[in-house]
Write an enzyme that holds these catalytic residues in place. Sequence first.
Site, short mmCIF file in Angstrom:
data_model
loop_
_atom_site.label_atom_id
_atom_site.label_comp_id
_atom_site.label_asym_id
_atom_site.label_seq_id
_atom_site.Cartn_x
_atom_site.Cartn_y
_atom_site.Cartn_z
N ASP A 50 -2.70 6.05 -1.54
CA ASP A 50 -3.01 5.08 -0.49
C ASP A 50 -4.51 4.73 -0.55
OD1 ASP A 50 -3.00 3.50 1.74
OD2 ASP A 50 -2.10 4.97 3.07
N ASP A 51 -4.81 3.49 -0.88
CA ASP A 51 -6.19 3.00 -0.99
C ASP A 51 -6.96 3.64 -2.14
OD1 ASP A 51 -5.48 1.67 1.31
OD2 ASP A 51 -7.08 2.49 2.56
N CYS A 89 -1.37 -2.23 3.24
CA CYS A 89 -0.33 -1.20 3.18
C CYS A 89 1.11 -1.70 3.35
CB CYS A 89 -0.61 -0.13 4.23
SG CYS A 89 -2.24 0.64 4.07
N HIS A 148 5.32 3.35 7.08
CA HIS A 148 4.58 2.15 7.47
C HIS A 148 5.38 0.86 7.30
CE1 HIS A 148 0.30 0.23 7.77
NE2 HIS A 148 0.98 0.19 8.91
N ASP A 297 -1.20 1.84 -3.66
CA ASP A 297 -0.65 0.73 -2.88
C ASP A 297 -1.55 -0.49 -2.89
OD1 ASP A 297 -2.61 1.81 -1.21
OD2 ASP A 297 -1.44 1.51 0.62
N ASN A 298 -2.84 -0.31 -3.10
CA ASN A 298 -3.80 -1.41 -3.19
C ASN A 298 -5.12 -0.82 -3.66
OD1 ASN A 298 -3.24 -1.13 0.20
ND2 ASN A 298 -5.25 -0.53 -0.57
#
Length: 479
Positions: A50-51, A89, A148, A297-298
């Site tokens: 995540d991130d 997200c 999420h 995710d990004n």
Amino acid sequence: MGILVRISGHVMGAALLGAAACGSEPTTPTVERPAPIARPRPNIIVVMADDLGYGDLSSYGGWIDTPALDTMAAEGIRFTDFHSSGAVCSPTRAGLLTGRYQQRAGLPDVIYANPAWNRHHGLQAEETTIAEMLQDEGYATGVVGKWHLGYDESFNPTRHGFDRFRGYVSGNIDYMSHVDGFGFHDWWTNGANNPEEGYVTHLVTDHAVRFIEEQTAAEQPFFLYVSHEAPHFPYQGPLDPAFRVVGQQIPETRRPAQVERAYREMVEEMDSGIGVILKTLEKLNIDGRTLVFFLSDNGARPEGSNGPLRGFKASVWEGGHRVPFIVRWPGVVKPKSSCDQLVHQADLLATFAEIFGTKLPKSAGEDSFSLMSLFKGGTGPIREHAVSASIGGTPSVRMGQWKYIPVRGSGGWGKGGDQSQPIQLYDLADDLGESRNLAAKNPKQVGVMKALLEKLIVQGRSTPGPKQKNDVKVVRYPR
């Protein structure tokens, strides 16, 4: 959202951007093991950070040592032109699980914890997920960690094809107290909020290993989605205190050096957990018949690194959505491989469909393309375009080496964008960092890119909850 087409004709740096096409990378170290026999219908594990930025991992020339992911890359294939479905997200997760651009699924933006905003939104029941497709193939399905895709019970993972869920439904929680950003406790067992002590990253690993062991003991093929929180804020290493309590948020007061230390520890703990999962597969003698994916995710926020790429999380620049992607499948994916072909996270759905010899869901349409040819050493492109989304629906389109942004740039978090130009055009073959806007000099190319964007883009707002009026136009393809 951004639309992407295969990059061709540019030279990529060896450490960060890989080889000229899919093939061997002899300088990458590997671990020598007897060649296992891969079965046609493997267990499948998708691990998502995540991130995490393009320049964070050591296997991508980054600043954090990640030995488990280095080993996974050495035993498989490392992609250098992989793009997440969104630059934030919720859209990314919708795109991953449905195998189609998330605005078609009605989730082009983040689902927030604040009840006054869009907490009632979520992934609708009519969407077909990877988990549902694999359930139909007789697989046990599980998700651990971040969801999420909706807070309401009707959006729970168990309503979308997952037999088991252990984790949280918010965008982020305190790693120690498991309280979300709006003061709600958020740690679930299937459909029930069920408190459990422990550091989130460790709990994700523990529950993942338990799921693998149980399904293996039952001789049950499985699909496991390991959705890490790391290294998303709040920045907490395994020995840091809680910042949040129920009904109250305690502000962080860390200095930059403390944040850097915590960020590094968060990535290291995630990498260690991935190592535990890979060792579990070996111990159970199923590593040769288990397909493992790793992705983010990004892109990273400024606390992390996106390497040579411009922009951060939430940006339509490359730093917002070009992320690490590593695939390991012993006996199928050639070790020490690197690939610079454009691929997209929506492609996982079509890849699984090819493995199982089944048709894509009708809703997936033309958004998902199988990666199997690239796994086997193919060098040709598998897609002509792909869509990613930034926060607020900012679009971009790529075709060949060209990238077009029809609105003012947004750098996401951190240093801002180029606000002087309402239209941006970049030649990524010569300018991967997107520093020279060529729109004024290339009006013909701008027109071509604009037409492609208008053909592919779908506007829409987040899909509402079950008691709200449906305010989204959902686009479905016949197949």
